[in-house]
Design a protein around this motif. Structure first.
Motif, mmCIF file in Angstrom:
data_model
loop_
_atom_site.group_PDB
_atom_site.id
_atom_site.type_symbol
_atom_site.label_atom_id
_atom_site.label_comp_id
_atom_site.label_asym_id
_atom_site.label_seq_id
_atom_site.Cartn_x
_atom_site.Cartn_y
_atom_site.Cartn_z
ATOM 1 N N VAL A 25 -5.937 11.080 0.404
ATOM 2 C CA VAL A 25 -5.565 11.080 -1.019
ATOM 3 C C VAL A 25 -6.802 10.971 -1.905
ATOM 4 N N ILE A 26 -7.775 10.150 -1.521
ATOM 5 C CA ILE A 26 -8.992 10.010 -2.318
ATOM 6 C C ILE A 26 -9.844 11.269 -2.208
ATOM 7 N N ALA A 27 -9.839 11.885 -1.034
ATOM 8 C CA ALA A 27 -10.663 13.083 -0.830
ATOM 9 C C ALA A 27 -10.183 14.264 -1.665
ATOM 10 N N MET A 28 -8.862 14.367 -1.894
ATOM 11 C CA MET A 28 -8.328 15.516 -2.626
ATOM 12 C C MET A 28 -8.881 15.640 -4.046
ATOM 13 N N PRO A 29 -8.777 14.631 -4.889
ATOM 14 C CA PRO A 29 -9.349 14.779 -6.245
ATOM 15 C C PRO A 29 -10.872 14.876 -6.238
ATOM 16 N N LEU A 74 5.467 9.801 3.187
ATOM 17 C CA LEU A 74 5.649 8.402 2.808
ATOM 18 C C LEU A 74 7.080 8.113 2.387
ATOM 19 N N LYS A 75 7.724 9.082 1.772
ATOM 20 C CA LYS A 75 9.081 8.872 1.282
ATOM 21 C C LYS A 75 10.084 8.763 2.417
ATOM 22 N N PHE A 76 9.946 9.583 3.428
ATOM 23 C CA PHE A 76 10.954 9.634 4.497
ATOM 24 C C PHE A 76 10.543 8.872 5.756
ATOM 25 N N LYS A 77 9.290 8.444 5.833
ATOM 26 C CA LYS A 77 8.820 7.660 6.971
ATOM 27 C C LYS A 77 8.646 6.219 6.508
ATOM 28 N N GLN A 78 9.599 5.353 6.889
ATOM 29 C CA GLN A 78 9.588 3.988 6.390
ATOM 30 C C GLN A 78 8.564 3.110 7.106
ATOM 31 N N ASN A 79 8.564 3.143 8.437
ATOM 32 C CA ASN A 79 7.691 2.262 9.216
ATOM 33 C C ASN A 79 6.382 2.974 9.545
ATOM 34 N N VAL A 80 5.470 2.937 8.579
ATOM 35 C CA VAL A 80 4.158 3.556 8.762
ATOM 36 C C VAL A 80 3.145 2.467 9.073
ATOM 37 N N SER A 81 2.353 2.659 10.112
ATOM 38 C CA SER A 81 1.370 1.650 10.486
ATOM 39 C C SER A 81 0.284 1.563 9.423
ATOM 40 N N LEU A 82 -0.383 0.421 9.398
ATOM 41 C CA LEU A 82 -1.449 0.219 8.422
ATOM 42 C C LEU A 82 -2.606 1.168 8.691
ATOM 43 N N ARG A 83 -2.867 1.448 9.934
ATOM 44 C CA ARG A 83 -3.947 2.395 10.291
ATOM 45 C C ARG A 83 -3.644 3.787 9.735
ATOM 46 N N THR A 84 -2.396 4.223 9.901
ATOM 47 C CA THR A 84 -2.008 5.532 9.375
ATOM 48 C C THR A 84 -2.117 5.567 7.860
ATOM 49 N N LEU A 85 -1.722 4.484 7.227
ATOM 50 C CA LEU A 85 -1.817 4.419 5.777
ATOM 51 C C LEU A 85 -3.269 4.501 5.311
ATOM 52 N N LEU A 139 -4.275 8.046 5.404
ATOM 53 C CA LEU A 139 -3.688 8.767 4.280
ATOM 54 C C LEU A 139 -4.405 8.431 2.974
ATOM 55 N N VAL A 140 -4.861 7.185 2.843
ATOM 56 C CA VAL A 140 -5.635 6.806 1.655
ATOM 57 C C VAL A 140 -6.906 7.650 1.562
ATOM 58 N N LEU A 154 0.824 -1.201 0.000
ATOM 59 C CA LEU A 154 0.000 0.000 0.000
ATOM 60 C C LEU A 154 0.861 1.254 0.000
ATOM 61 N N ARG A 155 1.940 1.233 0.749
ATOM 62 C CA ARG A 155 2.839 2.390 0.790
ATOM 63 C C ARG A 155 3.424 2.672 -0.586
ATOM 64 N N GLN A 156 3.887 1.617 -1.276
ATOM 65 C CA GLN A 156 4.459 1.797 -2.609
ATOM 66 C C GLN A 156 3.420 2.308 -3.599
ATOM 67 N N ARG A 157 2.213 1.724 -3.562
ATOM 68 C CA ARG A 157 1.169 2.139 -4.488
ATOM 69 C C ARG A 157 0.713 3.581 -4.208
ATOM 70 N N MET A 158 0.653 3.945 -2.923
ATOM 71 C CA MET A 158 0.220 5.304 -2.587
ATOM 72 C C MET A 158 1.213 6.346 -3.086
ATOM 73 N N MET A 159 2.490 6.044 -3.005
ATOM 74 C CA MET A 159 3.491 6.987 -3.499
ATOM 75 C C MET A 159 3.311 7.211 -5.005
ATOM 76 N N ILE A 160 3.002 6.135 -5.724
ATOM 77 C CA ILE A 160 2.760 6.278 -7.169
ATOM 78 C C ILE A 160 1.494 7.085 -7.424
#
Length: 577
Positions: free
Chosen positions: A187-191, A169-180, A183-184, A120-126
């Motif tokens: 990210v969805i709310a912005m567009p 996401l780029k500089f924070k490696q260990n992000v919990s699934l809840r936090t992700l 963030l999802v 999820l972290r990798q896909r979110m960065m993309i």
């Protein structure tokens, strides 16, 4: 702990695994000596083994004696067979272990969450990068077209939020699934906020210009963009079907809901057709397809994650595939020891004799400890009914592959010294098996692996004991094997002993030196009849390797009594040749 201490702990751990559980601790105390760090590390490894091992429920049964093969048809060349199951080496023989797959739901969920977090972290960065670039392009386009600066300031605020998420996401490696997940949502709310803002603004502009007839076309475009965002969400951001259903349903209803509210509160839009039928239908169908797709993908990822772990071994990559199963390269989780896992799915092993054959191969192979036979580490059956066994991972090639390659490079595949080195190691490996009453019955170049081990090349490993039998005096077995390498008594179903394998060694040596089979023919009955009645052509050996003609000729004698008595005698003659 120093590297030397850890290495010592691994050695003690491996020794302990060969003992019953109640004797391990006492042995560890003796082997570890006065070094408490080594003893503690060994106990940790053993505890992890007990916690993570598949070998929870063991029902030992002794090895069947004799093991009689049930195959009625001759084995074909280069058949690839995957798995059986784990083994336990105990005093008195090898045990069959019925394995209860204790990869519990909580353990699988933990591994699935870890995989999802990374994915999820990798896909979110993309996704964030793409959305940010799109919004920036839209905003610059709006500036060029003279869009109000006030609105652009708000929109650039959305871009700022997306850039902040990307940097986090780029500089924070260990992000919990809840936090992700949070963030999802951002990210969805912005567009979606951007789409809503455009919808409201454009509808007002069309109403003020008296162009109400164009509003349905605008709304259809808004719904089309929303459907695209729903598709991007389900594609880029993995989730469960329930979460996907909730998110995509909200996204699908948002344009219609905003249009209804705007039409209710704005006098200029009272007479406008705000929600054309095609728009909500499009977003609803897209949301339904996205939910179904998310369910399928999540289930496949769950099955893949579950399949990639067998007890203490993690599957790394597929290295071979046959008609009934797959072979994987794997790694022991704690020892980091490479291994190969042969896996056969339960639906592939539908017949009982096939299941027995896999178990028999493992049980026989597991009792052999010689350097020139492949080593078995574990075997077992999961609750799903899949058979597997874990063996040492070998780097190199089969003798069959070597012969094919060398035929292209030179007139004959191997010279005398190369053939001799391989034949000597075959004798060494078979000596142990024959001493235990085991006959391989399927020696051929495809079952002779030339491995690179410990800095040494061309180390012979005898593999595939699927047709092996443990014979007793005057015991007759059914005909089975590869036709081009079967002894006369093996073809007729006669009494077998180690001299049958010696005949196969003769066939292998002949092929190594001449580049062709003893009786080359594409017709099965001709090959079998030739082994029974025809004398091989040894004339080529006189010019190629005259010193080895008597050895090969004696190995290929029709009557077992005319061959070497055992592989030890054959080895002595080879060494003197």
């Amino acid at each position: 702990m120093s590297p030397e201490q850890y290495a010592a702990a691994k050695i003690v751990f491996l020794k302990a695994m060969g003992l019953p559980a109640d004797q391990r601790d006492a042995m560890c105390k003796v082997e570890a000596g006065s070094d408490p760090d080594v003893l503690n590390e060994v106990r940790t490894l053993l505890k992890h083994h007990n916690d993570a091992s598949l070998l929870k429920t063991m029902v030992p049964t002794s090895v069947p004696t004799p093991l009689v093969d049930t195959d009625e048809l001759p084995r074909t060349m280069d058949s690839v067979e995957p798995p059986g199951s784990p083994i336990s080496r105990q005093s008195g023989g090898v045990s069959r272990i019925d394995v209860v797959d204790d990869r519990s739901a909580s353990d699988l969920e933990t591994r699935m969450n870890a995989s999802t977090r990374q994915f999820l972290r990798q896909r979110m960065m993309i996704a964030v990068t793409v959305l940010t670039l799109v919004l920036i392009a839209i905003r610059f386009g709006a500036l060029i077209l003279g869009d109000p600066a006030r609105d652009n300031a708000v929109r650039f605020g959305l871009v700022f939020i997306l850039v902040s998420v990307l940097l986090f996401l780029k500089f924070k490696q260990n992000v919990s699934l809840r936090t992700l997940r949070i963030l999802v949502a951002i990210v969805i709310a912005m567009p979606m906020l951007e789409v809503i803002e455009i919808q409201i603004q454009e509808c007002e502009d069309l109403a003020l210009a008296g162009r109400l007839v164009e509003i349905p076309v605008l709304m259809l475009s808004i719904h089309l963009v929303t459907a695209l965002l729903i598709s991007l969400y389900s594609t880029f951001l993995p989730s469960t079907w329930k979460r996907t259903a909730i998110v995509t349903t909200l996204m699908a209803l948002t344009p219609s809901l905003v249009a209804w509210i705007q039409g209710s509160v704005s006098e200029s839009l009272v007479d406008a057709r705000m929600v054309p039928f095609a728009g909500p239908l499009l977003t609803t169908l897209t949301a339904a397809v996205a939910t179904a797709g998310a369910h399928f993908v999540h289930r496949m990822r769950l099955e893949a994650e579950d399949a990639r772990s067998y007890g203490q071994y993690r599957l790394l990559e597929e290295i071979g595939r046959g008609g009934m199963g797959v072979v994987y390269r794997a790694e022991h989780r704690m020892l980091k020891r490479p291994a190969a896992i042969k896996l056969i799915h339960s639906e592939s092993a539908a017949q009982e004799n096939e299941i027995k054959q896999f178990e028999q191969e493992v049980q026989i192979s597991a009792t052999l400890t010689h350097w020139n036979t492949v080593q078995i580490y574990d075997y077992g059956t999961t609750e799903a009914g899949d058979f597997f066994y874990v063996m040492e991972y070998l780097e190199g090639e089969t003798l069959a592959e070597r012969l094919r390659r060398e035929r292209i490079r030179r007139e004959r595949p191997l010279n005398e010294s190369e053939m001799k080195a391989i034949a000597l190691q075959l004798c060494d490996g078979l000596a142990e098996a024959h001493a235990k009453g085991m006959i391989h019955r399927d020696l051929k170049p495809a079952n002779i692996f030339l491995a690179n081990i410990g800095g040494q090349s061309n180390v012979v490993k005898i593999v595939d004991f699927g047709l092996a039998v443990v014979v007793s005096d005057d015991m007759r077995v059914r005909a089975a094997g590869t036709p081009g390498y079967m002894s006369p008594e093996q073809i007729t179903g006669g009494t077998l002993d180690g001299r049958s394998d010696i005949y196969a060694i003769g066939c292998v040596m002949y092929e190594c030196l001449t580049g062709q089979s003893v009786f080359p023919s594409s017709r099965l009955h001709e090959v079998l009849q030739s082994h029974l009645f025809k004398i091989p052509d040894f004339n080529d050996l006189d010019s190629i390797a005259p010193a080895f003609r008597p050895v090969v000729q004696k190995c290929l004698a029709k009557q077992p009594d005319d061959r070497f008595d055992n592989v030890s005698e054959l080895r002595r003659c080879l060494a003197d040749a």
